[in-house]
Design a protein around this motif. Structure first.
Motif, PDB file in Angstrom:
ATOM      1  N   ASP A   1       0.879  -1.172   0.000  1.00 17.63           N
ATOM      2  CA  ASP A   1       0.000   0.000   0.000  1.00 17.63           C
ATOM      3  C   ASP A   1       0.908   1.211   0.000  1.00 17.63           C
ATOM      4  O   ASP A   1       1.907   1.222   0.732  1.00 17.63           O
ATOM      5  CB  ASP A   1      -0.853   0.050   1.277  1.00 17.63           C
ATOM      6  CG  ASP A   1      -2.106  -0.828   1.178  1.00 17.63           C
ATOM      7  OD1 ASP A   1      -2.289  -1.507   0.149  1.00 17.63           O
ATOM      8  OD2 ASP A   1      -2.880  -0.824   2.156  1.00 17.63           O
TER       9      ASP A   1
ATOM     10  N   GLU B   1      -4.268   6.160   2.073  1.00 18.04           N
ATOM     11  CA  GLU B   1      -3.798   5.203   1.062  1.00 18.04           C
ATOM     12  C   GLU B   1      -4.168   5.684  -0.341  1.00 18.04           C
ATOM     13  O   GLU B   1      -5.335   5.904  -0.633  1.00 18.04           O
ATOM     14  CB  GLU B   1      -4.456   3.852   1.342  1.00 18.04           C
ATOM     15  CG  GLU B   1      -4.065   2.771   0.359  1.00 18.04           C
ATOM     16  CD  GLU B   1      -5.064   1.615   0.332  1.00 18.04           C
ATOM     17  OE1 GLU B   1      -5.564   1.208   1.400  1.00 18.04           O
ATOM     18  OE2 GLU B   1      -5.343   1.115  -0.770  1.00 18.04           O
TER      19      GLU B   1
ATOM     20  N   GLY C   1      -2.983   0.584  -3.797  1.00 17.71           N
ATOM     21  CA  GLY C   1      -2.988  -0.770  -3.241  1.00 17.71           C
ATOM     22  C   GLY C   1      -2.589  -1.713  -4.359  1.00 17.71           C
ATOM     23  O   GLY C   1      -3.034  -1.538  -5.490  1.00 17.71           O
TER      24      GLY C   1
HETATM   25 MG    MG Z   1      -6.409  -0.994  -0.391  1.00 14.40          MG
END
Ligand code: MG
Ligand code: 4AD
Length: 429
Positions: free
Chosen positions: A343, A352, A355
């Motif tokens: 991440d 974030e 990913g």
């Molecule tokens: Mg994620």
């Protein structure tokens, strides 16, 4: 010929006619200053009583906000204006009136602005955000083009879940049902086996029941997928792409960032290499900072913010516990409890933005994981074929466009990062 305000410098000293909207106005005695915008840029037209007929002078005093007007006048240099020029008006016509425009220069509440999103888009602030968004998307396309990736379009209607079954939007599909895609990844895995280096860019959908400042129900994601790539290669690619995006925005969008009062020095730090820490190290940071997330749990916004405070650029957290991650993630051969995933967390608490990771290429392990997560293998038969016929090491990631816009523009909430946001409690306008 059509003349746009952004090209005004080509017409210095000439008499021209512009079509534009009036976004603001002030007057003093014999002068009216009309602030005009045509979507490309803004300019001031000066209406001097001595230069126009009495009717035009009177009209200029009465034009209301967002009326569409036509101004004829001479382009003059004007160093104090942002664009460097102004129009010395000779004639002004109102083409379309705008009566009681709801968004006035005073402050409005968020709910009111969201209800009027179709008009709010005209504000200089929203224009700046959409301009940065455009640049981010263009940089991504340029980045992958320069690396000879193929853009491959993934479907929106899908028969199966990619990112867990809890936030799927279900829809009828003739006599059957389908889901709106959560991610194009599984299709990109198939495409990578055909074309080597691919990416998709499109809308993705998640029935997120959480009302956070980072979640939309419809968001745009860019998802590269590469054959014969491992986690290390994947992190290198993600880092290079993010550095490129940020540098492009810094190079082309200074004035937008300034209008948004973004602290540019923070973005100037975003140079490779980015720090890379393991999930274990991230847990240690959290515990030191008094956050007691136990080993084995996924991170939420609070944890991401705490971790990001330790770094002046994005940080990559790799090798999360396999149990909290999606079924397709490759098991770490050095520790079966971990997944070879990553991440990327933006700095300054923006959360974030990426990913991704290496995919499980071993059909047996994939089967076990799907069983464990209660996924029906028969729906994924086509996906399993990718492991049956010439499986290979491969990896990819997904970057959320709106989170990236929100970070680069320094916005508190993702609702301003997309023209017409879709949120749990909003589907209009
Ligand atoms: Mg994620
Ligand atoms: O981490 P996510 O769920 O990863 C995937 O979907 C993978 N299949 C991608 C891949 O490997 N090809 O989502 C990726 C990114 C997140 O890091 C975040 O930036 C964004 O998508 N994102 C959202 N953005 C806005 N609203 C939401 N509800 C989001 N959910 C994820």
């Amino acid at each position: 010929m059509k003349i746009w305000i952004e090209d005004i410098k080509d017409y210095e000293g000439q008499e021209i006619t512009l079509k534009a909207w009036l976004y603001n106005k002030r007057s003093s005695g014999k002068l009216h200053f009309l602030q005009l915008r045509d979507g490309t840029a803004e300019i001031q037209a000066v209406v001097f009583k001595g230069n126009v007929s009495d009717e035009v002078f009177e009209l200029a005093d009465k034009i209301s906000q967002e009326s569409t007007i036509e101004v004829t006048g001479v382009v003059k240099k004007h160093d104090r204006s942002k664009i460097g020029y102004e129009i010395d008006a000779k004639d002004v016509k109102v083409l379309f009136d705008s009566v009681d425009y709801p968004i006035t220069p005073k402050e409005h509440g968020n709910h009111f602005l969201m209800e009027h999103r179709h008009l709010w888009l005209r504000s200089l602030r929203q224009k700046a955000i959409l301009t940065v968004r455009h640049r981010i998307i263009k940089s991504i396309r340029d980045f992958f083009d320069s690396k000879k990736f193929h853009l491959v379009d993934a479907p929106i209607f899908t028969p199966n879940a990619c990112e867990g079954t809890t936030n799927l939007f279900e829809t009828t599909y003739f006599d059957d049902k389908a889901y709106l895609t959560q991610s194009g990844q599984l299709y990109m895995e198939a495409a990578a086996m055909a074309l080597g280096k691919v990416y998709c860019f499109g809308p993705t959908f998640r029935a997120e029941k959480s009302k956070t400042r980072r979640h939309l129900t419809e968001f745009w994601m860019v998802e590269p997928e590469v054959a014969f790539f491992n986690l290390q290669d994947d992190m290198d690619l993600a880092e290079e792409m993010v550095e490129y995006i940020v540098q492009q925005v810094l190079q082309h969008n200074r004035s937008e960032l300034e209008l948004l009062e973004r602290d540019i020095s923070k973005l100037e730090n975003v140079k490779r290499p980015f720090p890379r820490i393991s999930y274990d190290e991230a847990i240690e940071i959290l515990h030191k900072k008094g956050n007691d997330t136990p080993w084995g749990e996924d991170f939420g916004g609070d944890e991401e913010t705490l971790i990001s405070q330790e770094f002046d650029r994005p940080v990559m957290i790799h090798r999360y516990p396999r149990d909290v991650k999606a079924f397709y993630m490759k098991q770490d051969p050095e520790n079966p409890k971990l997944a070879l995933c990553v991440d990327m967390i933006a700095p300054e608490g923006y959360g974030e933005i990426i990913g991704g990771g290496q995919r499980e290429e071993d059909i047996q392990k994939l089967r076990e994981k799907m069983k464990e997560q209660g996924l029906d293998e028969s729906i994924f038969d086509w996906y399993m074929d990718l492991r049956k016929y010439g499986s290979c090491e491969h990896a990819g990631f997904g970057l959320g466009i709106e989170r990236t816009v929100s970070w680069l523009c320094g916005l508190h909430h993702v609702r301003e990062t997309i023209p017409f946001p879709r949120l749990m409690d909003r589907i209009k306008p």
